[in-house]
Design an enzyme around this catalytic site. Structure first.
Site, PDB file in Angstrom:
ATOM      1  N   ASP A  77       0.829  -1.212   0.000  1.00 33.84           N
ATOM      2  CA  ASP A  77       0.000   0.000   0.000  1.00 33.84           C
ATOM      3  C   ASP A  77       0.859   1.255   0.000  1.00 33.84           C
ATOM      4  OD1 ASP A  77       0.763  -0.596   2.735  1.00 33.84           O
ATOM      5  OD2 ASP A  77      -0.672   0.939   3.377  1.00 33.84           O
ATOM      6  N   GLU A 168       0.140  -1.214   5.631  1.00 32.64           N
ATOM      7  CA  GLU A 168       1.180  -0.787   6.565  1.00 32.64           C
ATOM      8  C   GLU A 168       1.087   0.699   6.849  1.00 32.64           C
ATOM      9  OE1 GLU A 168       5.075   0.817   7.860  1.00 32.64           O
ATOM     10  OE2 GLU A 168       3.936   1.291   6.044  1.00 32.64           O
TER      11      GLU A 168
END
Length: 400
Positions: A77, A168
């Site tokens: 991400d 994350e």
């Protein structure tokens, strides 16, 4: 495929996470890149590569049976702080001075002095309208390039366990990590940092959501009865130490950072992150928020300020200290790659923070990127290549 080619390929995927989403991954578009990575890994010869129901990618590059199993971890991400849609990345040979990202946006060493460290290198940059996504697609590119080269070279090595995590950037990357099946004795995150940086100390982290309750009244008849929640919020923020913000701190210095503010006369919400490497000072910073809340409610004569504090992660140094051989191995691998190791504290966190506390020692190795979470992000190709070699050296050395 080279590490630069991989970075350019992965940058085209929009994988922004969303802290307001309850799902895992928080955005479906992360799964698109993750699925593509599984297919790429299988094509490389990583036969057991798979994507689990929570959006985590796992795979194994087998090594010597008498060597340890070592994990290499990155996240798919990108930060919600800047758009990751329609990323247009390109490589430029940097000869010094300004880089024109577009007609009105310039990447300049005047604003970012560390750009001077990359003179003579090839930089992957944005077009000045999006982030690049090297945080952490550079880490993914480096891990898979190292894996591919090791398999082709056939060098004796330790077994590499690969994991690519979702979310994350919003603090959830390790939440559903299948640590039991991962099976590594220790691991490294490839997640950010200037070339040569090695990090096994991170912030203790908390999130603070402060809600202010007002009373909306027509301004023409507001005397002695209106309570403007926005002004309450401004008063609250003004009571926090002005020199303990990110823009005034460095190194081991902690801070409170206002991330988001929304409101009107009736209701205003401020969202902060609280950070400090020292646990005692971290607790003191949270206590400051509690004291200001109590003070303002006492001043108002009623409960108009509500505080929600949530710890996010803790400094991984306490979990790493009993396993300093993990740090020493990375230092030696960097030296062999021609890189000068720089052990520094992370002014942030990684998946390795939580994983270390869960029993998997997991310091962080540089990827080479700079200016993350914004339009001026870049990563030198040569520094990515150095990260690839560092990964290979760790695995090869562990099998000697």
């Amino acid at each position: 495929m080279t590490v630069a080619e991989r970075m350019l390929k992965y940058a085209a995927f929009d994988t922004m996470s969303d802290e307001n989403s309850p799902t895992c991954p928080s955005t479906a578009k992360q799964r698109i890149l993750s699925a593509a990575l599984v297919e790429e890994m299988k094509a490389m010869g990583i036969a057991d590569a798979y994507l689990d129901e929570d959006g985590y990618v796992y795979g194994t590059v087998p090594g010597a049976e008498d060597a340890p199993v070592i994990g290499m971890i990155a996240h798919v991400d990108t930060s919600p702080a800047c758009t990751g849609a329609n990323v247009k990345a390109r490589i430029v040979k940097y000869e010094g001075g300004d880089i024109a990202l577009n007609e009105t946006t310039v990447l300049s060493p005047r604003d970012f002095p560390r750009l001077n460290w990359s003179v003579g290198k090839h930089l992957i940059v944005t077009d000045g309208t999006t982030l690049l996504g090297a945080d952490d697609k550079a880490g993914i590119a480096e891990i898979l390039t190292a894996a591919e080269e090791l398999m082709k070279e056939g060098t004796r090595r330790a077994t590499m366990r690969i994991a690519f995590t979702p979310d994350e950037e919003i603090g959830r990357g390790a939440d559903r990590f299948n640590l039991k099946d991962f099976g590594a004795q220790y691991a490294y995150t490839l997640d950010g940092a200037t070339v040569g940086e090695l990090e096994y100390e991170c912030f203790n982290a908390a999130a603070a959501v402060v809600t202010f309750k007002g009373r909306s009244v027509h301004p023409g008849t507001a005397k002695n009865c209106m309570v403007n929640s926005q002004l309450l919020a401004m008063d609250f923020n003004a009571l926090l130490p002005v020199h303990e913000r990110p823009e005034s701190t460095e190194g081991y210095e902690g801070f409170a950072h206002l991330c988001e503010m929304k409101g009107d006369e009736e209701k205003t919400v401020l969202k902060y992150i609280i950070r400090d490497h020292d646990r005692e000072k971290f607790e003191q910073r949270k206590e400051t928020f509690r004291k200001i809340t109590a003070f303002m409610n006492e001043r108002c004569g009623e409960a108009r300020v509500e505080l929600q504090l949530t710890d996010t992660y803790y400094n991984m140094v306490e979990a790493i200290r009993p396993h300093m051989y993990v740090v020493d191995a990375a230092i030696e691998a960097m030296k062999q790659a021609g890189v000068t190791p720089k052990v520094v504290p992370i002014r942030g966190g990684t998946d390795g923070s939580k994983l270390s506390y869960q029993g998997l020692p997991c310091p962080n190795i540089f990827t080479g990127g700079e200016n993350y979470h914004g339009r001026f992000e870049y990563v030198p190709v040569e520094d990515m290549e150095a990260a690839v070699q560092t990964i290979k050296n760790i695995l090869i050395n562990a099998a000697k």
